[in-house]
Structure formats: C-alpha cells, structure tokens
Design a protein around this motif. Structure first.
Motif, mmCIF file in Angstrom:
data_model
loop_
_atom_site.group_PDB
_atom_site.id
_atom_site.type_symbol
_atom_site.label_atom_id
_atom_site.label_comp_id
_atom_site.label_asym_id
_atom_site.label_seq_id
_atom_site.Cartn_x
_atom_site.Cartn_y
_atom_site.Cartn_z
ATOM 1 N N GLY A 204 51.813 32.229 26.278
ATOM 2 C CA GLY A 204 53.647 31.071 25.900
ATOM 3 C C GLY A 204 52.853 30.505 24.760
ATOM 4 N N VAL A 205 51.764 30.473 24.667
ATOM 5 C CA VAL A 205 51.255 29.253 23.372
ATOM 6 C C VAL A 205 50.526 30.613 22.100
ATOM 7 C CG1 VAL A 205 49.648 27.882 22.437
ATOM 8 C CG2 VAL A 205 50.705 27.613 24.856
ATOM 9 N N GLY A 206 50.003 31.090 22.612
ATOM 10 C CA GLY A 206 49.259 32.187 20.905
ATOM 11 C C GLY A 206 48.384 31.221 20.752
ATOM 12 N N TRP A 207 47.441 32.325 19.866
ATOM 13 C CA TRP A 207 45.998 31.803 19.230
ATOM 14 C C TRP A 207 46.364 30.123 18.909
ATOM 15 C CZ3 TRP A 207 42.267 34.904 19.918
ATOM 16 C CH2 TRP A 207 42.903 35.451 20.189
ATOM 17 N N GLN A 208 45.340 29.123 20.013
ATOM 18 C CA GLN A 208 44.962 27.670 19.393
ATOM 19 C C GLN A 208 43.752 27.827 19.490
ATOM 20 O OE1 GLN A 208 46.785 24.611 20.100
ATOM 21 N NE2 GLN A 208 45.179 24.007 19.442
ATOM 22 N N GLY A 209 43.652 26.321 18.713
ATOM 23 C CA GLY A 209 41.945 26.603 17.647
ATOM 24 C C GLY A 209 41.475 25.540 18.373
ATOM 25 N N TYR A 210 40.232 25.500 18.317
ATOM 26 C CA TYR A 210 39.157 23.878 18.928
ATOM 27 C C TYR A 210 38.048 24.002 17.749
ATOM 28 C CZ TYR A 210 42.141 24.272 22.579
ATOM 29 O OH TYR A 210 42.905 24.089 24.224
ATOM 30 N N ASP A 211 37.356 23.056 17.437
ATOM 31 C CA ASP A 211 36.433 22.366 16.458
ATOM 32 C C ASP A 211 35.901 21.778 17.390
ATOM 33 O OD1 ASP A 211 35.571 22.104 14.290
ATOM 34 O OD2 ASP A 211 36.736 21.541 13.140
ATOM 35 N N PRO A 212 34.962 22.229 16.709
ATOM 36 C CA PRO A 212 34.042 22.143 18.735
ATOM 37 C C PRO A 212 32.729 20.978 17.619
ATOM 38 C CG PRO A 212 32.917 24.112 18.005
ATOM 39 C CD PRO A 212 34.934 23.668 17.570
ATOM 40 N N THR A 213 32.901 21.635 15.866
ATOM 41 C CA THR A 213 32.288 20.426 15.236
ATOM 42 C C THR A 213 32.297 19.619 14.763
ATOM 43 O OG1 THR A 213 31.769 22.463 13.924
ATOM 44 C CG2 THR A 213 31.499 20.547 12.863
ATOM 45 N N HIS A 214 33.938 18.948 15.020
ATOM 46 C CA HIS A 214 34.388 17.445 14.962
ATOM 47 C C HIS A 214 35.045 17.096 16.680
ATOM 48 C CE1 HIS A 214 34.819 19.207 10.622
ATOM 49 N NE2 HIS A 214 34.697 18.173 10.686
ATOM 50 N N GLY A 215 34.919 17.755 17.085
ATOM 51 C CA GLY A 215 35.177 17.371 19.086
ATOM 52 C C GLY A 215 36.791 17.086 18.778
ATOM 53 N N VAL A 216 37.344 18.066 18.623
ATOM 54 C CA VAL A 216 38.711 17.840 18.762
ATOM 55 C C VAL A 216 39.716 19.478 18.694
ATOM 56 C CG1 VAL A 216 39.128 15.951 17.144
ATOM 57 C CG2 VAL A 216 39.206 18.311 15.895
ATOM 58 N N ALA A 217 40.822 19.442 19.263
ATOM 59 C CA ALA A 217 41.753 20.091 19.170
ATOM 60 C C ALA A 217 42.039 20.190 17.417
ATOM 61 C CB ALA A 217 42.578 20.643 20.149
ATOM 62 N N VAL A 218 41.931 21.762 16.868
ATOM 63 C CA VAL A 218 42.989 21.770 15.929
ATOM 64 C C VAL A 218 44.457 21.167 15.917
ATOM 65 C CG1 VAL A 218 43.330 23.659 13.930
ATOM 66 C CG2 VAL A 218 41.369 23.994 15.215
ATOM 67 N N ALA A 219 44.813 21.279 14.354
ATOM 68 C CA ALA A 219 46.203 21.089 14.046
ATOM 69 C C ALA A 219 46.451 20.501 13.072
ATOM 70 C CB ALA A 219 46.527 19.213 15.233
ATOM 71 N N ASP A 220 47.212 19.700 12.002
ATOM 72 C CA ASP A 220 47.251 19.784 10.718
ATOM 73 C C ASP A 220 46.608 19.844 9.743
ATOM 74 O OD1 ASP A 220 47.003 17.053 11.253
ATOM 75 O OD2 ASP A 220 48.703 16.212 10.746
ATOM 76 N N GLY A 221 44.998 19.457 10.051
ATOM 77 C CA GLY A 221 43.930 19.268 9.556
ATOM 78 C C GLY A 221 43.117 20.240 9.248
ATOM 79 N N HIS A 222 43.279 21.600 9.914
ATOM 80 C CA HIS A 222 42.737 22.564 9.265
ATOM 81 C C HIS A 222 43.711 23.606 8.915
ATOM 82 C CE1 HIS A 222 40.673 20.921 12.377
ATOM 83 N NE2 HIS A 222 39.267 22.077 12.560
ATOM 84 N N VAL A 223 42.881 24.968 7.431
ATOM 85 C CA VAL A 223 43.933 25.570 7.126
ATOM 86 C C VAL A 223 42.755 27.049 7.548
ATOM 87 C CG1 VAL A 223 44.447 26.505 4.879
ATOM 88 C CG2 VAL A 223 45.192 24.560 5.324
ATOM 89 N N ALA A 224 43.567 27.764 7.937
ATOM 90 C CA ALA A 224 43.125 29.206 7.958
ATOM 91 C C ALA A 224 42.949 30.089 7.441
ATOM 92 C CB ALA A 224 43.481 29.457 9.744
ATOM 93 N N LEU A 225 41.847 30.899 6.330
ATOM 94 C CA LEU A 225 41.930 32.052 5.513
ATOM 95 C C LEU A 225 41.989 33.378 6.023
ATOM 96 C CD1 LEU A 225 40.058 30.109 2.896
ATOM 97 C CD2 LEU A 225 42.076 30.188 2.701
ATOM 98 N N SER A 226 40.685 33.505 7.204
ATOM 99 C CA SER A 226 40.940 34.919 8.223
ATOM 100 C C SER A 226 40.507 34.182 9.330
ATOM 101 C CB SER A 226 39.454 35.012 7.337
ATOM 102 O OG SER A 226 40.246 36.661 7.095
ATOM 103 N N ALA A 227 41.055 35.495 10.353
ATOM 104 C CA ALA A 227 40.019 34.645 11.715
ATOM 105 C C ALA A 227 39.956 36.574 11.889
ATOM 106 C CB ALA A 227 41.632 35.016 12.870
ATOM 107 N N ALA A 228 39.422 36.782 12.699
ATOM 108 C CA ALA A 228 38.517 38.662 13.237
ATOM 109 C C ALA A 228 38.017 37.992 15.025
ATOM 110 C CB ALA A 228 38.295 38.959 12.106
ATOM 111 N N PRO A 229 37.236 39.032 15.275
ATOM 112 C CA PRO A 229 36.729 39.205 16.146
ATOM 113 C C PRO A 229 35.473 38.505 16.081
ATOM 114 C CG PRO A 229 37.940 41.145 16.434
ATOM 115 C CD PRO A 229 37.934 40.520 15.117
ATOM 116 N N ASP A 230 34.787 38.522 15.289
ATOM 117 C CA ASP A 230 33.485 37.722 14.938
ATOM 118 C C ASP A 230 33.149 37.315 13.338
ATOM 119 O OD1 ASP A 230 33.536 40.664 13.439
ATOM 120 O OD2 ASP A 230 30.996 41.538 14.655
ATOM 121 N N GLN A 231 31.750 36.965 13.318
ATOM 122 C CA GLN A 231 31.883 36.703 11.903
ATOM 123 C C GLN A 231 32.551 37.373 10.440
ATOM 124 O OE1 GLN A 231 28.631 34.148 10.627
ATOM 125 N NE2 GLN A 231 29.186 34.403 9.102
ATOM 126 N N MET A 232 30.808 38.076 11.007
ATOM 127 C CA MET A 232 31.336 39.411 9.861
ATOM 128 C C MET A 232 32.939 39.862 8.872
ATOM 129 S SD MET A 232 29.046 40.204 9.150
ATOM 130 C CE MET A 232 28.837 41.899 8.230
#
Length: 259
Positions: A204-232
């Motif tokens: 019901g939401v879709g993909w939701q980001g979390y940023d453990p490096t900064h301890g926050v849920a992802v909102a308007d302070g992030h811009v995504a370039l690429s997403a995949a199952p792993d880093q490669m």
C-alpha cells in the motif's frame, strides 16, 4: 527540496586506449522538475537510454577510436518531497534472495520481538544501527558482509545498507540497495560523496527508504540514482578499456547545492 548537482568523473590512461561500452547510472528517479544532462569526452558514437532490469534509469554509450581520457559529467536540478504514486509490485523473490548469517537473523528477531510490528521494527532497526555503529567514509571497495558490520560495529553507509537489507530479508521483508545523494553536508573530510541506503517494500506504500547512517527515514533530503537487489547493480559507472600495459587513474568530484 531543490537539489543542484554536478558529479564529475575523470579517468586518465597512461597511453591511448580503446574504450569499451560504458553503463551510466547517474540520472535521478522518483523526483520532480528534473533537468538532467551528461557531458562526455570523448563524444560517444551511440547512446541508449532506458530502465534497468529493476526499473531505474540507465544510459549506455559506445565509442570509436582511441583516447587517453574518459571524462563524464552528470549535471541536474530536481525537486524532492512530493508524493510518488505506488508502482506495480515487483517480483518480491528478487528482493528476498540471500540468506543472512545466523547472527544477523538473531539480531533481527530480537529487534522484531521488541518492536512488535513491521513499521516499528524498521524504525528501531534504523535507530539501532545509527546508535551502535561507528560510521565512517570508505571511498573505495565493496560493502562488507552484514555479519562483519554487525560484529565489528563499524562501517560506511553501504555497509549499514547491506546489514539493514539482510536483517529485513531474514524476516521476510523485501529490501533493496539504493545509491544516490543526500542533503547533509557534514563529513569528516569536508567533501561530498555518493550515499547509499536501503529501501523496503511496504504493501500500500511501495518502496520506502531508511537511512541508518543518519538515523532517519528517507524523505525529501535524499535523491536516488539507482536501486537493485545488491550493491553491484547500482555502480554509478561500469565499463572497461583495451590497452596493453596501460594503467588508469581516477579523479572524482561532487558538488551539491540544496535549497
């Protein structure tokens, strides 16, 4: 939030080389009012733009002749913070693959028991990794294993993303790796760097980001370039060159203005 970004990548070769095809993942997605362009030297002889196998932007370029440099500049302005419609549900098996180590699974089970439900678990996982991990910048190299990051309590943003993903998958929560930029400028070396964080699929939401490096849920302070199952699957530039006995040097620069 408005982002203005210049991402500069320069490869210098010790002698002229023939370039292989290059795959670029430096165009934002899920944003608004996007104005993006690539400036590439030498000029490619062909270019193809389209989505990756996982639905995020990719550009392939090919070259002719020889060169002693490859210079790729990605520039864009965009706006974040607007709701993004829920996309069609992807193949969840893709984002549940990779069984985590027993220590990671146990860590996740303990947090879930404390949290009581998935939304609170995701918040608690974000907070716990932020609080317990000595976070630092590691400019090169792939991510550590989830078990290693959990064990040593130290890692870069990509290491925390991998641990977060493994913890989620151990509980049957689909998760993926995201590469991009973030608005906060404070870094130990005073420079800007690519950032990495995890996303989870919520019904019901879709993909939701979390940023453990900064301890926050992802909102308007992030811009995504690429997403995949792993880093490669999120490397910003992939490609090679042909040249006997030739070495290469990499120079990198990133400028981000946020308003």
């Amino acid at each position: 939030m408005r982002f203005t970004v210049r991402h500069d990548t320069l490869y210098r070769y010790s002698a002229p080389v023939r370039l292989g095809d290059q795959l670029l993942r430096l165009k934002p997605y899920g944003v608004h009012a996007l104005d993006h362009r690539y400036e590439i030297t030498p000029t490619p002889v062909w270019r193809e733009d389209g989505p990756s196998a996982f639905g995020t932007p990719e550009t392939r370029v090919g070259f002719a002749g020889e060169t002693d440099v490859l210079h790729i500049v990605s520039r864009f302005t965009c706006e974040t913070g607007h709701p993004t419609p829920v996309s069609d549900q992807p193949n969840m098996a893709t984002y549940l693959h990779l069984l985590p180590e027993d220590s990671v699974a146990g860590f996740a089970r303990d947090l879930m028991q404390e949290a009581g439900d998935v939304p609170r678990f995701l918040e608690l996982l974000t907070e716990t990794l932020y609080r317990r991990t000595d976070r630092h910048i590691r400019p090169t190299g792939y991510a550590q294993t989830a078990e290693e990051t959990l064990r040593i309590g130290r890692g870069a943003c990509r290491d925390l993303a991998v641990l977060f993903i493994a913890a989620c998958r151990s509980l049957g929560i689909p998760a993926r790796f995201v590469s991009g930029y973030q608005a906060k400028a404070e870094t130990p070396d005073g420079k800007r760097h690519l950032h990495a964080w995890p996303e989870v699929w919520l019904s019901g939401v879709g993909w939701q980001g979390y940023d453990p490096t900064h301890g926050v849920a992802v909102a308007d302070g992030h811009v995504a370039l690429s997403a995949a199952p792993d880093q490669m699957g999120t490397m910003p530039i992939e490609g090679g060159f042909w040249g006997d006995g030739v070495s290469s040097e990499l120079e990198f620069g990133l400028e981000i203005e946020v308003g």
